[in-house]
Design a protein around this motif. Sequence first.
Motif, short mmCIF file in Angstrom:
data_model
loop_
_atom_site.label_atom_id
_atom_site.label_comp_id
_atom_site.label_asym_id
_atom_site.label_seq_id
_atom_site.Cartn_x
_atom_site.Cartn_y
_atom_site.Cartn_z
N LEU A 9 0.83 -1.21 0.00
CA LEU A 9 0.00 0.00 0.00
C LEU A 9 0.86 1.26 0.00
O LEU A 9 0.54 2.25 -0.67
CB LEU A 9 -0.94 0.00 1.20
CG LEU A 9 -2.08 -1.03 1.13
CD1 LEU A 9 -2.83 -1.08 2.46
CD2 LEU A 9 -3.03 -0.72 -0.02
N PHE A 10 1.97 1.22 0.73
CA PHE A 10 2.89 2.36 0.74
C PHE A 10 3.46 2.59 -0.66
O PHE A 10 3.51 3.73 -1.13
CB PHE A 10 4.02 2.12 1.74
CG PHE A 10 5.07 3.20 1.68
CD1 PHE A 10 4.85 4.42 2.28
CD2 PHE A 10 6.26 2.98 1.02
CE1 PHE A 10 5.82 5.43 2.22
CE2 PHE A 10 7.23 3.97 0.94
CZ PHE A 10 7.01 5.19 1.55
N LEU A 11 3.89 1.53 -1.31
CA LEU A 11 4.45 1.67 -2.67
C LEU A 11 3.42 2.20 -3.65
O LEU A 11 3.71 3.05 -4.48
CB LEU A 11 5.01 0.33 -3.15
CG LEU A 11 6.23 -0.21 -2.41
CD1 LEU A 11 6.58 -1.59 -2.91
CD2 LEU A 11 7.40 0.73 -2.54
N ALA A 13 0.76 4.04 -2.89
CA ALA A 13 0.52 5.44 -2.54
C ALA A 13 1.66 6.33 -3.02
O ALA A 13 1.45 7.44 -3.52
CB ALA A 13 0.33 5.59 -1.04
N PHE A 14 2.88 5.83 -2.89
CA PHE A 14 4.04 6.59 -3.36
C PHE A 14 3.96 6.81 -4.87
O PHE A 14 4.26 7.90 -5.36
CB PHE A 14 5.34 5.86 -3.00
CG PHE A 14 6.57 6.61 -3.46
CD1 PHE A 14 7.15 7.55 -2.64
CD2 PHE A 14 7.12 6.37 -4.71
CE1 PHE A 14 8.26 8.25 -3.07
CE2 PHE A 14 8.24 7.07 -5.14
CZ PHE A 14 8.82 8.00 -4.31
N GLY A 15 3.58 5.79 -5.62
CA GLY A 15 3.45 5.93 -7.07
C GLY A 15 2.41 6.96 -7.46
O GLY A 15 2.64 7.80 -8.33
N VAL A 16 1.26 6.92 -6.79
CA VAL A 16 0.20 7.90 -7.07
C VAL A 16 0.67 9.30 -6.69
O VAL A 16 0.50 10.26 -7.45
CB VAL A 16 -1.09 7.51 -6.33
CG1 VAL A 16 -2.12 8.62 -6.41
CG2 VAL A 16 -1.66 6.21 -6.88
N TRP A 17 1.23 9.44 -5.51
CA TRP A 17 1.73 10.73 -5.04
C TRP A 17 2.78 11.28 -6.00
O TRP A 17 2.78 12.48 -6.32
CB TRP A 17 2.32 10.57 -3.64
CG TRP A 17 2.91 11.83 -3.10
CD1 TRP A 17 4.23 12.13 -2.94
CD2 TRP A 17 2.19 12.98 -2.63
NE1 TRP A 17 4.37 13.37 -2.40
CE2 TRP A 17 3.14 13.93 -2.20
CE3 TRP A 17 0.84 13.29 -2.53
CZ2 TRP A 17 2.79 15.15 -1.69
CZ3 TRP A 17 0.49 14.52 -2.01
CH2 TRP A 17 1.44 15.43 -1.61
N SER A 18 3.67 10.42 -6.48
CA SER A 18 4.71 10.84 -7.41
C SER A 18 4.09 11.44 -8.68
O SER A 18 4.53 12.48 -9.17
CB SER A 18 5.61 9.66 -7.75
OG SER A 18 6.62 10.05 -8.64
N TRP A 68 0.85 -2.08 -6.59
CA TRP A 68 -0.42 -2.62 -7.07
C TRP A 68 -0.37 -4.15 -7.18
O TRP A 68 -1.29 -4.85 -6.76
CB TRP A 68 -0.79 -2.00 -8.41
CG TRP A 68 -2.02 -2.56 -9.02
CD1 TRP A 68 -2.09 -3.35 -10.12
CD2 TRP A 68 -3.36 -2.41 -8.57
NE1 TRP A 68 -3.39 -3.68 -10.39
CE2 TRP A 68 -4.19 -3.12 -9.44
CE3 TRP A 68 -3.93 -1.75 -7.50
CZ2 TRP A 68 -5.57 -3.19 -9.27
CZ3 TRP A 68 -5.31 -1.80 -7.34
CH2 TRP A 68 -6.11 -2.51 -8.22
N ARG A 69 0.72 -4.66 -7.74
CA ARG A 69 0.86 -6.11 -7.86
C ARG A 69 0.92 -6.78 -6.49
O ARG A 69 0.38 -7.85 -6.29
CB ARG A 69 2.11 -6.44 -8.69
CG ARG A 69 1.92 -6.04 -10.16
CD ARG A 69 3.15 -6.26 -10.96
NE ARG A 69 3.32 -7.69 -11.18
CZ ARG A 69 4.35 -8.23 -11.81
NH1 ARG A 69 5.31 -7.46 -12.26
NH2 ARG A 69 4.42 -9.53 -11.96
N GLY A 70 1.59 -6.12 -5.53
CA GLY A 70 1.64 -6.67 -4.17
C GLY A 70 0.28 -6.68 -3.51
O GLY A 70 -0.09 -7.65 -2.85
#
Length: 79
Positions: A9-11, A13-18, A68-70
Amino acid sequence: MRISRGTSLFLLAFGVWSWIIWITFAKNLWDSDRAWAPDGSPTAYFVVHAVLTVVSFVLGTIIGVLGWRGVRAGSRVSS
């Protein structure tokens, strides 16, 4: 390799935030007076920051896809 749901979820969120941050940066770069020479050609400032923006989009996308895959893999295991 397995990653925890929280990490996934962190990854994600980081992708969206980026993407949110770098879209805003790209718009501001395009409108910047320092980005364009008087003849309308891009300056070195623009080129360097455009490359930085593209690289950040690519890395943000890769990180977001991993998240997302995770998340998807975790939901299939727990179902």
